[in-house]
Design a protein around this motif. Structure first.
Motif, PDB file in Angstrom:
ATOM      1  N   ALA A  43       0.828  -1.207   0.000  1.00  0.00           N
ATOM      2  CA  ALA A  43       0.000   0.000   0.000  1.00  0.00           C
ATOM      3  C   ALA A  43       0.865   1.261   0.000  1.00  0.00           C
ATOM      4  CB  ALA A  43      -0.918  -0.009   1.219  1.00  0.00           C
ATOM      5  N   HIS A  44       1.951   1.248   0.758  1.00  0.00           N
ATOM      6  CA  HIS A  44       2.806   2.436   0.832  1.00  0.00           C
ATOM      7  C   HIS A  44       3.563   2.653  -0.491  1.00  0.00           C
ATOM      8  CE1 HIS A  44       1.922   3.048   5.051  1.00  0.00           C
ATOM      9  NE2 HIS A  44       2.192   1.770   5.285  1.00  0.00           N
ATOM     10  N   VAL A  45       4.023   1.566  -1.095  1.00  0.00           N
ATOM     11  CA  VAL A  45       4.687   1.697  -2.407  1.00  0.00           C
ATOM     12  C   VAL A  45       3.684   2.226  -3.427  1.00  0.00           C
ATOM     13  CG1 VAL A  45       5.706   0.382  -4.306  1.00  0.00           C
ATOM     14  CG2 VAL A  45       6.448  -0.053  -1.961  1.00  0.00           C
ATOM     15  N   ALA A  46       2.437   1.742  -3.340  1.00  0.00           N
ATOM     16  CA  ALA A  46       1.417   2.194  -4.284  1.00  0.00           C
ATOM     17  C   ALA A  46       1.142   3.691  -4.117  1.00  0.00           C
ATOM     18  CB  ALA A  46       0.139   1.393  -4.077  1.00  0.00           C
ATOM     19  N   TYR A  47       1.153   4.168  -2.874  1.00  0.00           N
ATOM     20  CA  TYR A  47       0.951   5.605  -2.608  1.00  0.00           C
ATOM     21  C   TYR A  47       2.069   6.396  -3.299  1.00  0.00           C
ATOM     22  CZ  TYR A  47      -0.336   9.689   0.379  1.00  0.00           C
ATOM     23  OH  TYR A  47      -0.743  10.915   0.853  1.00  0.00           O
ATOM     24  N   VAL A  48       3.311   5.962  -3.081  1.00  0.00           N
ATOM     25  CA  VAL A  48       4.460   6.666  -3.678  1.00  0.00           C
ATOM     26  C   VAL A  48       4.335   6.659  -5.198  1.00  0.00           C
ATOM     27  CG1 VAL A  48       6.963   6.656  -3.960  1.00  0.00           C
ATOM     28  CG2 VAL A  48       5.966   6.048  -1.749  1.00  0.00           C
ATOM     29  N   GLN A  49       4.000   5.508  -5.742  1.00  0.00           N
ATOM     30  CA  GLN A  49       3.928   5.399  -7.199  1.00  0.00           C
ATOM     31  C   GLN A  49       2.837   6.312  -7.757  1.00  0.00           C
ATOM     32  OE1 GLN A  49       2.433   1.701  -9.089  1.00  0.00           O
ATOM     33  NE2 GLN A  49       4.334   1.725 -10.245  1.00  0.00           N
ATOM     34  N   TYR A  50       1.681   6.316  -7.108  1.00  0.00           N
ATOM     35  CA  TYR A  50       0.580   7.143  -7.608  1.00  0.00           C
ATOM     36  C   TYR A  50       0.952   8.619  -7.533  1.00  0.00           C
ATOM     37  CZ  TYR A  50      -4.189   8.683  -8.494  1.00  0.00           C
ATOM     38  OH  TYR A  50      -5.296   9.282  -9.037  1.00  0.00           O
ATOM     39  N   LEU A  51       1.556   9.012  -6.414  1.00  0.00           N
ATOM     40  CA  LEU A  51       1.976  10.410  -6.251  1.00  0.00           C
ATOM     41  C   LEU A  51       3.036  10.779  -7.282  1.00  0.00           C
ATOM     42  CD1 LEU A  51       1.941  13.049  -4.564  1.00  0.00           C
ATOM     43  CD2 LEU A  51       3.611  11.998  -3.036  1.00  0.00           C
ATOM     44  N   ALA A  52       4.003   9.889  -7.472  1.00  0.00           N
ATOM     45  CA  ALA A  52       5.096  10.191  -8.402  1.00  0.00           C
ATOM     46  C   ALA A  52       4.620  10.211  -9.853  1.00  0.00           C
ATOM     47  CB  ALA A  52       6.208   9.155  -8.238  1.00  0.00           C
ATOM     48  N   GLU A  53       3.702   9.340 -10.182  1.00  0.00           N
ATOM     49  CA  GLU A  53       3.270   9.231 -11.579  1.00  0.00           C
ATOM     50  C   GLU A  53       2.244  10.291 -11.964  1.00  0.00           C
ATOM     51  OE1 GLU A  53       4.396   7.269 -13.930  1.00  0.00           O
ATOM     52  OE2 GLU A  53       5.679   5.923 -12.766  1.00  0.00           O
ATOM     53  N   THR A  54       1.401  10.696 -10.991  1.00  0.00           N
ATOM     54  CA  THR A  54       0.300  11.607 -11.347  1.00  0.00           C
ATOM     55  C   THR A  54       0.428  12.982 -10.706  1.00  0.00           C
ATOM     56  OG1 THR A  54      -1.083  11.011  -9.449  1.00  0.00           O
ATOM     57  CG2 THR A  54      -1.254   9.610 -11.428  1.00  0.00           C
ATOM     58  N   GLY A  55       1.234  13.100  -9.662  1.00  0.00           N
ATOM     59  CA  GLY A  55       1.316  14.365  -8.931  1.00  0.00           C
ATOM     60  C   GLY A  55       0.125  14.571  -8.018  1.00  0.00           C
ATOM     61  N   ARG A  56      -0.760  13.588  -7.949  1.00  0.00           N
ATOM     62  CA  ARG A  56      -1.949  13.716  -7.091  1.00  0.00           C
ATOM     63  C   ARG A  56      -1.836  12.765  -5.901  1.00  0.00           C
ATOM     64  NH1 ARG A  56      -4.754  13.055 -12.077  1.00  0.00           N
ATOM     65  NH2 ARG A  56      -5.634  11.092 -11.312  1.00  0.00           N
ATOM     66  N   LEU A  57      -2.630  13.068  -4.869  1.00  0.00           N
ATOM     67  CA  LEU A  57      -2.669  12.161  -3.718  1.00  0.00           C
ATOM     68  C   LEU A  57      -3.733  11.096  -3.958  1.00  0.00           C
ATOM     69  CD1 LEU A  57      -2.313  14.544  -0.640  1.00  0.00           C
ATOM     70  CD2 LEU A  57      -0.559  13.445  -2.009  1.00  0.00           C
ATOM     71  N   PRO A  58      -3.543   9.912  -3.397  1.00  0.00           N
ATOM     72  CA  PRO A  58      -4.517   8.841  -3.615  1.00  0.00           C
ATOM     73  C   PRO A  58      -5.888   9.186  -3.034  1.00  0.00           C
ATOM     74  CG  PRO A  58      -2.538   8.043  -2.526  1.00  0.00           C
ATOM     75  CD  PRO A  58      -2.463   9.516  -2.509  1.00  0.00           C
ATOM     76  N   GLU A  59      -6.896   8.494  -3.493  1.00  0.00           N
ATOM     77  CA  GLU A  59      -8.234   8.657  -2.941  1.00  0.00           C
ATOM     78  C   GLU A  59      -8.930   7.302  -2.962  1.00  0.00           C
ATOM     79  OE1 GLU A  59     -10.541  11.181  -5.565  1.00  0.00           O
ATOM     80  OE2 GLU A  59      -9.040  10.862  -7.111  1.00  0.00           O
ATOM     81  N   GLY A  60      -9.796   7.095  -1.993  1.00  0.00           N
ATOM     82  CA  GLY A  60     -10.497   5.816  -1.911  1.00  0.00           C
ATOM     83  C   GLY A  60     -11.461   5.640  -3.078  1.00  0.00           C
ATOM     84  N   SER A 119      -4.935   0.625   2.645  1.00  0.00           N
ATOM     85  CA  SER A 119      -4.809   1.163   4.001  1.00  0.00           C
ATOM     86  C   SER A 119      -3.997   2.448   4.083  1.00  0.00           C
ATOM     87  CB  SER A 119      -4.171   0.112   4.914  1.00  0.00           C
ATOM     88  OG  SER A 119      -2.912  -0.269   4.398  1.00  0.00           O
ATOM     89  N   ALA A 120      -3.211   2.759   3.039  1.00  0.00           N
ATOM     90  CA  ALA A 120      -2.378   3.968   3.092  1.00  0.00           C
ATOM     91  C   ALA A 120      -3.077   5.185   2.503  1.00  0.00           C
ATOM     92  CB  ALA A 120      -1.059   3.727   2.354  1.00  0.00           C
ATOM     93  N   THR A 121      -4.257   5.004   1.936  1.00  0.00           N
ATOM     94  CA  THR A 121      -4.889   6.059   1.132  1.00  0.00           C
ATOM     95  C   THR A 121      -4.951   7.403   1.843  1.00  0.00           C
ATOM     96  OG1 THR A 121      -6.214   4.403  -0.024  1.00  0.00           O
ATOM     97  CG2 THR A 121      -6.973   6.686  -0.141  1.00  0.00           C
ATOM     98  N   ASN A 122      -5.376   7.409   3.083  1.00  0.00           N
ATOM     99  CA  ASN A 122      -5.639   8.687   3.752  1.00  0.00           C
ATOM    100  C   ASN A 122      -4.464   9.236   4.547  1.00  0.00           C
ATOM    101  OD1 ASN A 122      -8.269   8.972   2.790  1.00  0.00           O
ATOM    102  ND2 ASN A 122      -9.028   7.529   4.319  1.00  0.00           N
ATOM    103  N   ASN A 123      -3.293   8.647   4.392  1.00  0.00           N
ATOM    104  CA  ASN A 123      -2.135   9.146   5.144  1.00  0.00           C
ATOM    105  C   ASN A 123      -1.705  10.520   4.642  1.00  0.00           C
ATOM    106  OD1 ASN A 123      -1.756   7.040   6.931  1.00  0.00           O
ATOM    107  ND2 ASN A 123      -0.401   5.912   5.573  1.00  0.00           N
ATOM    108  N   PRO A 124      -1.122  11.345   5.527  1.00  0.00           N
ATOM    109  CA  PRO A 124      -0.554  12.619   5.070  1.00  0.00           C
ATOM    110  C   PRO A 124       0.606  12.362   4.093  1.00  0.00           C
ATOM    111  CG  PRO A 124      -0.686  12.519   7.473  1.00  0.00           C
ATOM    112  CD  PRO A 124      -0.978  11.155   6.972  1.00  0.00           C
ATOM    113  N   PRO A 125       0.990  13.362   3.301  1.00  0.00           N
ATOM    114  CA  PRO A 125       1.858  13.086   2.144  1.00  0.00           C
ATOM    115  C   PRO A 125       3.363  13.243   2.344  1.00  0.00           C
ATOM    116  CG  PRO A 125       0.926  15.266   1.960  1.00  0.00           C
ATOM    117  CD  PRO A 125       0.420  14.703   3.255  1.00  0.00           C
TER     118      PRO A 125
END
Lengths: 495, 216
Positions: A43-60, A119-125
């Motif tokens: 989940a944490h790697v996915a958060y990093v990847q989504y942020l790095a690839e899109t510049g956006r924060l994850p959302e449920g 589980s990492a979706t709502n964590n601060p960035p």
């Protein structure tokens, strides 16, 4: 840059060695533990990847699977779901078994998923922003290469946690080098810190920030309040909060320290102290406000989403069942012996021992392996000796301690705040999931500086003559403990 | 004292790593919460889609005998109609519970997607534990699907010490490690040794007088 170099030069050499030991240890853990086998690492790697690839924060996203196709393909190729929680199974490790992994590593799968990172979706960035830099700095697009680089960033944060932890212990016992160095090494070699520092998980930034906060608190209590010290403690608080919402557990301790420091100043110094306090409040409030503003307007996501799990009792009641009385009972039973008046709420017989103590000694992976039972039994005896020696030191130093009552109160507030927060979060989770467990020993690692201090007090308790010998024995035991943890990790995953 | 401690640690690792035991090389990932298959006398239970790890010499299963002594069992691994290994035999007289069924020979390499078959050679029926699943993937007795899949653990055919596994462990560690592909075990070993040396170095610095700086 010159200032940073100056600060580094002022760092006492043993502290630098201690930080280096923690870094090396965490790097070793990062190599020994297969990818994604640190809790929630996918989940944490996915958060990093989504942020790095899109510049956006994850959302449920309720109706779509979490993670990117690349991560899901890699997890499948690594047979992750067959191995996690099943200690008899091993990740692929021969060229024939690894063929499907090579297919995934060809880079054709999308790196952007639904935006849901479980589980990492709502964590601060903040932690993920730092990791996104490592993600992009990777010389290849291979996900496993990127995970390895992210783990190095985590290892650096483990080094920072040990650095500030050692500085904190040194601040408490500056004239007892054997004691504070052994205390610092206790932090640096703690297996759970190394294990978490070897993976991608925002907890490690929380540990670094909390260690910095403890050091800053000690400086304020022992050397007085200055704008730099107020800014330091509040910066640590802000970094921690923006890494993981759990850091709010320490707000009361920091507020208490600042108020005490302002109040105790002489009238002619009070203006300066107030200015220092204002600087501190600004340091913590500005980034927090910015985060709240961006969450509400730009990102459209819950402000303290991860903290929502720590919902208070009214939220809990809506979920069905639950009461304040039961919440208190639940939290009490987590840390203290159960009385007859309490209904048993935890599946383990003795949570203080089975959950916290044994977990601190070492439960690894996704809590799916640990030491043989005899290690936990022996550890209890070691812990009893350490606590007895530390207690004897405190009793003998009671006169000096009276002058440190406020400082001790701040540490008790910090530990109590964390305990209450974990209890509230655990109870809420327990109610909302119909009885699932939330608590893990790693949640106590923000208190590692206090653990280092207890070890240091125990060494000091042995006296001037025996202290150095006891310190050497303690360091050998700690290294043995750490190496044994790494050996069982190798046997778990590769034998 | 530090050097003596390091020597004792090394000795403990050397001795601890020499302990030999039968090791579980893997499982089929099925829980064994309930009995899901009944194997009548003279019938054969087969379960397809099994990956048997290299070196497997026994299949560990939970088998109930309804309180009687266990009957003779035969175990085979098949791909289509072809037997992959000689048939293994367990003599009658075993006690119900967790049972290790010998294969005819240790698996020489990983055997993928094979069918595991157990033949009941005795006069009484048996119950085998596993997890309730849909008929398409369930274990079959005489071609008829049972209530679910049975759990199988793959146990090494010979007692192995950790030291005897060191070669294969270092080889397995080298795969899928990104930055550390190929070098992971040696880099990890170097880091652990350096961390140990660093700990000693930090402690030895205590000999120097480490006076606290005054606040400015």
């Amino acid at each position: 840059m010159t200032r940073i170099a100056g600060v580094c030069r002022r760092c006492p050499p043993p502290v630098c060695w201690i930080a280096l030991v923690a870094l090396l240890n965490a790097l070793a853990w990062g190599i020994l533990v297969p990818p994604f086998h640190v809790p929630d690492e996918n989940a944490h790697v996915a958060y990093v990847q989504y942020l790095a690839e899109t510049g956006r924060l994850p959302e449920g996203v309720a109706d779509r699977p979490p993670y990117s196709p690349e991560i899901n393909g890699t997890l499948e190729a690594l047979r992750f779901y067959e191995v996690v929680g099943r200690t008899e199974n091993r990740p692929p490790g021969t060229s024939a078994e690894i063929a499907s992994l090579d297919e995934v590593r060809d880079g054709t799968r999308s790196r952007v998923g639904s935006g849901d990172v479980s589980s990492a979706t709502n964590n601060p960035p903040l932690y993920y922003g730092a990791q996104a830099a490592a993600y992009w700095a990777s010389p290849s697009h291979d996900l496993l290469m990127r995970v390895a680089l992210m783990r190095i960033v985590s290892a650096l944060l483990a080094g920072v946690a040990a650095l500030f932890g050692a500085l904190f212990v040194r601040e408490l016992l500056p004239h007892e080098p054997w004691a504070w160095i052994a205390g610092g090494l206790a932090i640096a070699t703690q297996p759970l810190l190394g294990f978490m520092g070897g993976g991608v998980n925002n907890d490690i930034m929380l540990f670094a920030a909390s260690a910095a906060m403890f050091f800053a608190l000690a400086r304020i209590f022992r050397r007085g309040l200055t704008p730099a010290r107020a800014a330091g403690v509040c910066l640590a608080l802000a970094v921690g909060v923006l890494a993981k919402a759990t850091m709010i557990a320490f707000v009361a301790a920091v507020a208490f320290a600042l108020l005490w420091a302002v109040a105790r100043g002489r009238p002619q110094q009070r203006g300066a102290a107030l200015r220092a306090g204002a600087v501190g409040i600004a340091v913590v409030a500005l980034p927090a406000l910015l985060y709240v503003l961006l969450s509400a307007t730009v990102w459209d996501r819950p402000i303290w989403g991860a903290a929502a799990v720590a919902a208070p009792a009214d939220d809990v009641s809506q979920a069905g069942g639950g009461s304040l009385r039961e919440q208190i009972s639940y939290t009490w039973q987590l840390y203290l012996p159960r009385f007859g008046v309490f209904t048993t709420l935890h599946p383990v017989a003795n949570p203080p021992v089975d959950l916290w103590f044994n977990g601190f000694v070492g439960r690894f992976g996704w809590l799916d392996y640990g030491f043989p039972q005899w290690v936990y039994d022996v550890a209890k005896w070691f812990a009893a000796v350490v606590i007895a020696l530390a207690a004897s030191t405190l009793v003998r130093s009671r006169r000096a301690l009276r002058g440190r009552a406020m400082e001790l109160t701040a540490y008790v507030l910090a530990a109590g705040g964390l305990a209450v927060l974990i209890g509230a979060a655990g109870y809420s989770y327990w109610i909302n999931t119909g009885g699932e467990r939330f608590e893990q020993a790693r949640y106590l690692l923000p208190l590692l500086p206090l653990y280092g201090a207890i070890v240091a007090l125990a060494i000091r308790g042995a006296g001037r003559r025996a202290g150095p010998s006891l310190a050497a024995v303690a360091v050998v035991v700690m290294i043995g403990w750490s190496v044994y943890a790494q050996l069982i990790t190798m046997l778990r995953f590769y034998s | 004292m530090l050097l003596a401690g390091a020597a004792m640690l090394l000795l403990a690792i050397m001795i601890g790593g020499m302990r030999e035991e039968y090791r579980i090389a893997g499982s089929n990932g099925i829980d064994d919460g309930e009995f899901v298959a009944v194997l009548e006398p003279r019938r054969v239970l087969c379960q397809a889609g099994q990956d048997v790890p290299e070196g497997t010499g026994f299949l560990r299963m939970t088998i109930g005998t309804y309180g009687r002594p266990g009957p003779a069992l035969r175990t085979s691994l098949q791909a289509g109609d072809r037997a992959l290994l000689p048939v293994g035999e367990l003599a009658a007289g075993w006690t119900q519970g967790v049972v290790d069924l010998p294969l005819g020979r240790d698996a020489p390499q990983r055997l993928s997607d094979v069918r595991v078959c157990i033949a009941n050679r005795g006069p009484h029926r048996l119950a085998v534990a596993g997890r309730r699943l849909q008929p398409q993937v369930a274990a079959r007795v005489a071609g008829t699907p049972e209530r679910g899949r049975v759990r199988i653990e793959y146990v090494s055919g010979e007692r192995r010490s950790a030291w005897s596994l060191a070669g294969s462990m270092t080889s397995r560690m080298a795969f899928g490690r990104g930055l550390w592909d190929g070098a992971a075990p040696w880099v990890a070993l170097a880091l652990v040794l350096l961390a140990g040396a660093g700990s000693g170095r930090a402690l030895l610095r205590a000999r120097r007088d480490d006076r606290p700086r005054e606040s400015r």
